[in-house]
Design a protein around this motif. Structure first.
Motif, mmCIF file in Angstrom:
data_model
loop_
_atom_site.group_PDB
_atom_site.id
_atom_site.type_symbol
_atom_site.label_atom_id
_atom_site.label_comp_id
_atom_site.label_asym_id
_atom_site.label_seq_id
_atom_site.Cartn_x
_atom_site.Cartn_y
_atom_site.Cartn_z
ATOM 1 N N ASP A 158 4.691 -1.196 6.776
ATOM 2 C CA ASP A 158 5.992 -1.293 6.124
ATOM 3 C C ASP A 158 5.890 -1.900 4.729
ATOM 4 O O ASP A 158 6.905 -2.045 4.041
ATOM 5 N N GLY A 159 4.685 -2.257 4.331
ATOM 6 C CA GLY A 159 4.473 -2.730 2.960
ATOM 7 C C GLY A 159 4.076 -1.613 2.012
ATOM 8 O O GLY A 159 4.032 -1.818 0.792
ATOM 9 N N ARG A 160 3.753 -0.421 2.602
ATOM 10 C CA ARG A 160 3.415 0.764 1.802
ATOM 11 C C ARG A 160 2.375 0.437 0.720
ATOM 12 O O ARG A 160 2.592 0.638 -0.470
ATOM 13 N N ARG A 161 1.212 -0.052 1.173
ATOM 14 C CA ARG A 161 0.175 -0.524 0.254
ATOM 15 C C ARG A 161 -0.963 0.499 0.143
ATOM 16 O O ARG A 161 -1.544 0.902 1.150
ATOM 17 N N ASP A 162 -1.273 0.874 -1.072
ATOM 18 C CA ASP A 162 -2.324 1.866 -1.303
ATOM 19 C C ASP A 162 -3.692 1.347 -0.873
ATOM 20 O O ASP A 162 -4.508 2.105 -0.339
ATOM 21 N N TRP A 163 -3.961 0.071 -1.125
ATOM 22 C CA TRP A 163 -5.273 -0.465 -0.759
ATOM 23 C C TRP A 163 -5.479 -0.445 0.753
ATOM 24 O O TRP A 163 -6.608 -0.258 1.233
ATOM 25 N N LEU A 164 -4.399 -0.607 1.512
ATOM 26 C CA LEU A 164 -4.512 -0.554 2.967
ATOM 27 C C LEU A 164 -4.755 0.881 3.428
ATOM 28 O O LEU A 164 -5.522 1.123 4.361
ATOM 29 N N LYS A 165 -4.135 1.841 2.752
ATOM 30 C CA LYS A 165 -4.381 3.246 3.070
ATOM 31 C C LYS A 165 -5.845 3.589 2.845
ATOM 32 O O LYS A 165 -6.480 4.254 3.678
ATOM 33 N N THR A 166 -6.409 3.104 1.749
ATOM 34 C CA THR A 166 -7.821 3.344 1.454
ATOM 35 C C THR A 166 -8.711 2.731 2.525
ATOM 36 O O THR A 166 -9.678 3.353 2.987
ATOM 37 N N PHE A 167 -8.405 1.507 2.931
ATOM 38 C CA PHE A 167 -9.198 0.829 3.956
ATOM 39 C C PHE A 167 -9.127 1.591 5.278
ATOM 40 O O PHE A 167 -10.151 1.771 5.954
ATOM 41 N N CYS A 168 -7.940 2.034 5.664
ATOM 42 C CA CYS A 168 -7.778 2.778 6.922
ATOM 43 C C CYS A 168 -8.569 4.080 6.898
ATOM 44 O O CYS A 168 -9.244 4.435 7.880
ATOM 45 N N GLU A 169 -8.483 4.809 5.811
ATOM 46 C CA GLU A 169 -9.202 6.077 5.708
ATOM 47 C C GLU A 169 -10.703 5.872 5.797
ATOM 48 O O GLU A 169 -11.419 6.676 6.408
ATOM 49 N N ALA A 170 -11.201 4.779 5.218
ATOM 50 C CA ALA A 170 -12.638 4.514 5.243
ATOM 51 C C ALA A 170 -13.122 4.150 6.643
ATOM 52 O O ALA A 170 -14.300 4.360 6.970
ATOM 53 N N HIS A 171 -12.229 3.631 7.479
ATOM 54 C CA HIS A 171 -12.641 3.173 8.806
ATOM 55 C C HIS A 171 -12.216 4.111 9.935
ATOM 56 O O HIS A 171 -12.600 3.897 11.093
ATOM 57 N N GLY A 172 -11.410 5.106 9.638
ATOM 58 C CA GLY A 172 -11.020 6.053 10.678
ATOM 59 C C GLY A 172 -9.735 5.710 11.385
ATOM 60 O O GLY A 172 -9.474 6.220 12.486
ATOM 61 N N ALA A 173 -8.900 4.858 10.785
ATOM 62 C CA ALA A 173 -7.584 4.557 11.341
ATOM 63 C C ALA A 173 -6.536 5.404 10.625
ATOM 64 O O ALA A 173 -6.749 5.853 9.495
ATOM 65 N N VAL A 174 -5.404 5.615 11.271
ATOM 66 C CA VAL A 174 -4.328 6.419 10.692
ATOM 67 C C VAL A 174 -3.326 5.481 10.018
ATOM 68 O O VAL A 174 -2.753 4.602 10.667
ATOM 69 N N HIS A 175 -3.130 5.684 8.722
ATOM 70 C CA HIS A 175 -2.196 4.852 7.957
ATOM 71 C C HIS A 175 -0.836 5.532 7.940
ATOM 72 O O HIS A 175 -0.702 6.689 7.554
ATOM 73 N N VAL A 176 0.213 4.812 8.409
ATOM 74 C CA VAL A 176 1.544 5.399 8.541
ATOM 75 C C VAL A 176 2.548 4.556 7.758
ATOM 76 O O VAL A 176 2.571 3.328 7.882
ATOM 77 N N THR A 177 3.374 5.224 6.959
ATOM 78 C CA THR A 177 4.452 4.538 6.243
ATOM 79 C C THR A 177 5.769 5.262 6.513
ATOM 80 O O THR A 177 5.795 6.333 7.112
ATOM 81 N N ARG A 178 6.855 4.674 6.049
ATOM 82 C CA ARG A 178 8.169 5.305 6.138
ATOM 83 C C ARG A 178 8.952 4.972 4.871
ATOM 84 O O ARG A 178 8.546 4.108 4.089
ATOM 85 N N SER A 179 10.048 5.619 4.675
ATOM 86 C CA SER A 179 10.777 5.496 3.410
ATOM 87 C C SER A 179 11.540 4.187 3.286
ATOM 88 O O SER A 179 11.858 3.741 2.188
ATOM 89 N N ASP A 180 11.883 3.541 4.430
ATOM 90 C CA ASP A 180 12.594 2.262 4.379
ATOM 91 C C ASP A 180 12.084 1.380 5.509
ATOM 92 O O ASP A 180 11.223 1.776 6.287
#
Length: 664
Positions: A156-178
């Motif tokens: 829910d923080g919609r953080r790009d660095w967390l998306k990068t970390f998840c992709e590198a480790h094989g986790a699914v990064h999920v966000t929403r609009s609010d």
């Protein structure tokens, strides 16, 4: 003399019962718990009948003091009701470890293709990477087929660095609009993008042990089980432990609930979900329309909603995860105020204990937030009674004589304290436990009142966690209240000692003086919690494993993600502070020797004296850091306090009162 002995007889009977019975009984047997709790309930009932018939009804209607007497009695009635419910609850205990063994064998003997799919939800809002990386890496290391497991980081923080970390480790990064409906809304969004048969939930600061799914999934062989909850353990000290200087000799504040109360609730089929460290059946979540959003404690309401649909919650009392306890008093109260408000909110909801369909009368009673509603009011009354008497001369009861008081009140106090010491021997000390409850009361009672008046007046607030969590080092608000009560109580005592200024006379004066003295001791201990001690955000784990530092053999006795302390038998000099740390299972680690210390009297598990300690710092990256996270946080080590050293607790509290601490 004879009258004094007669007055002490009921107390001696209570003590004799515990010496003859419970002290020789197993506290895990249902019949022993039932008999002991029934005995304590009888003692409490005897007291409450005496209070009503001998000390309340005879009191004349002489104005405001009449209403004071009745107010105190009503508070005691509320306390009596809570104690009775507690005794009923604690009269049972269930240990489901053997059941997990029995169910686990056939569950995991099935073909690989028949194993259910599992989604792991990690809801997060503002936690830093050094908190999240442990949880993400730990969940990915769960002992379960990789093609049957998916890890969803619900950001829910919609953080790009967390998306990068998840992709590198094989986790699914999920966000929403609010961020509608906070954590519950975040997890409902996770339901929409996932499809696993089961959903395990871990808060952003909790790391599952590798065997978490192997121990919990088999319970779902029973189609009526909707949730399996496990206890929450911590790898850091909470602010109460730290501020009292009891880091390694007093258990964290939540142990009483998770180790003792929760298994007893499960014995009565009134266990409930605590959010993190739980796993739920997707079919059951779908049946209740997703995670409930009406309350800020969606976990408790999830249990109630599932009970409405015929699903039940099971509690497996095994250490299967570790997380961060509240790191300071700010986080401590944010967390507890949310729990308190959420519990009270259920009273107003259609699926709560009062109006929810499908609940038995017993379940409705056991899900009432009695503890939140009663305990802090009772603690305030305990503080106020001697003050009101010392300053205004207002008795809290129709007083006959000291012997009558001792004969009726002392036995119930003795019975309750002895019960707690028997049933929770490693989680409870009367004075310290009372001080912790009193400390919390000054903030929590206003929360109780505001939640009753405006149950939905405060929005969901995330408990602050992590390396950026540096808050105020002194709780001035609570300390002011505590200091005020100490001053008023102590001054009232002093005034009434001097004959010229004494406001009170009579037999109750001795009882009021003793009562006041105990209150002052409890308040002084409570005041110590207000002072935040300097703390390390991430504690190292104690261990004893072989290791080599360059060519020197030693044993690593303390290890974290960034540091190691290695014990060596003799003083060792190295050519350079830059050394190689050879730890089993890892590539040689480049480390820096920052300090070498000497301490006498330490003995390793092998019996050898270890006098020299090398303090090494290192910076692990990539897969090696992930391996260290898995090693430290997924099941091999813990920070449990297995027993309470009463002498050490007393000495440390005394030292802390004078601004000193002792290493423990």
């Amino acid at each position: 003399m004879v009258q004094s002995l007669l007055a002490l007889t009921p107390t001696l009977v209570v003590i004799a019962f515990f010496l003859i019975g419970p002290s020789n009984w197993s506290r895990r047997r249902t019949w022993t718990r039932a008999v002991t709790c029934a005995f304590v309930a009888a003692v409490a009932l005897r007291y409450i009948v005496w209070r009503l018939t001998e000390t309340v009804l005879p009191y004349p209607n002489d104005g405001i003091n009449f209403y004071w007497v009745w107010f105190i009695f009503v508070v005691e009635l509320l306390a009596f009701s809570e104690v009775v419910l507690f005794l009923i609850l604690m009269s049972r205990y269930v240990d489901r470890s053997a059941e997990a063994d029995r169910l686990g064998r056939p569950f995991f003997q099935r073909r690989h293709s028949d194993l259910p799919t599992v989604d792991v939800f990690i809801p997060t809002y503002n936690e830093p990477l050094d908190v999240l990386e442990r949880t993400i890496v730990g969940t990915l290391a769960l002992d379960y087929p990789r093609d049957k497991l998916k890890v969803y980081v619900l950001d829910d923080g919609r953080r790009d660095w967390l998306k990068t970390f998840c992709e590198a480790h094989g986790a699914v990064h999920v966000t929403r609009s609010d961020n509608a409906h906070a954590k519950a809304g975040n997890m409902n969004n996770g339901l929409r993008v996932s499809s696993g048969d089961f959903i395990a939930i871990f808060d952003a600061d909790f790391v599952p042990y590798r065997n978490f799914l192997r121990r919990t999934l088999p319970f779902f062989s029973d189609e009526t089980v909707g949730i399996v909850q496990t206890p929450q353990h911590f790898f850091n000290v909470d602010p109460v432990q730290s501020n009292l200087g009891l880091e390694n000799i007093w258990p964290d504040e939540q142990r009483l609930f998770f180790d003792e109360i929760a298994p007893s609730r499960d014995g009565w089929d009134v266990s409930f979900c605590c959010g993190s460290c739980s796993i739920a059946r997707r079919k059951a979540i779908d049946a209740i329309g997703g995670f409930p959003t009406e309350s800020i404690t969606e976990d408790l309401l999830t249990t109630l909603s599932m009970l409405n649909k015929g699903y039940k919650t099971r509690y497996l009392n095994e250490r299967l995860s570790m997380g961060l306890a509240a790191e300071n008093l700010t986080g401590y109260f944010v967390q507890r105020e949310r729990w308190c408000q959420g519990g009270i909110q259920t009273l107003y909801l259609h699926n709560g204990p009062l109006r929810g369909p499908g609940l038995s009368l017993f379940q409705r009673i056991m899900f009432l937030p009695m503890s939140w509603l009663v305990q802090y009011l009772v603690r305030f009354a305990v503080l106020l009674v001697p003050i009101v008497y010392l300053w205004l001369g207002a008795l809290p009861l129709y007083f006959t004589d000291v012997a009558d008081y001792v004969s009726n009140q002392v036995p119930v106090l003795a019975a309750y304290f002895l019960l707690m010491l028997w049933i929770t021997p490693t989680r409870y000390l009367p004075v310290v436990s009372s001080a912790i409850g009193t400390f919390a009361a000054f903030r929590m009672l206003p929360t109780v009142i505001s939640s009753l008046v405006r149950p939905f007046g405060k929005p969901f607030k995330v408990t602050p966690k992590g390396s950026g969590n540096e808050e105020s080092s002194f709780d001035a608000y609570t300390f002011t209240w505590i200091a005020g009560f100490i001053a008023v109580t102590a001054t009232g005592l002093v005034i009434n000692i001097v004959p010229e200024t004494a406001r009170i006379q009579g037999a109750f004066s001795a009882i009021a003086a003793l009562w006041s003295g105990i209150n002052v001791v409890v308040l002084v201990i409570a005041s110590l919690i207000c002072f935040e001690k300097p703390r390390r955000l991430f504690q190292a784990f104690k261990l004893d494993e072989p290791v080599r530092v360059d060519g020197t053999t030693g044993r690593v006795v303390s290890l974290s993600l960034e540091k190691a302390v290695v014990a060596v038998p003799t003083e060792t000099r190295f050519r350079s502070p830059q050394v190689k740390l050879n730890l089993d299972g890892f590539e040689p680690i480049d480390a820096e020797l920052r300090q070498a210390t000497q301490r006498r009297g330490d003995i390793s598990r092998s019996g050898d004296k270890r006098r020299y300690y090398l303090h090494l710092h290192f910076d692990l990256r990539g897969s090696e850091r992930d391996k260290m996270i898995v090693k430290l946080y997924t099941g091999r080590y813990s920070r449990d306090v297995p027993d309470i050293d009463k002498v050490a607790v007393s000495v440390n509290l005394l030292l802390r009162a004078f601004g000193r601490t002792r290493g423990v």
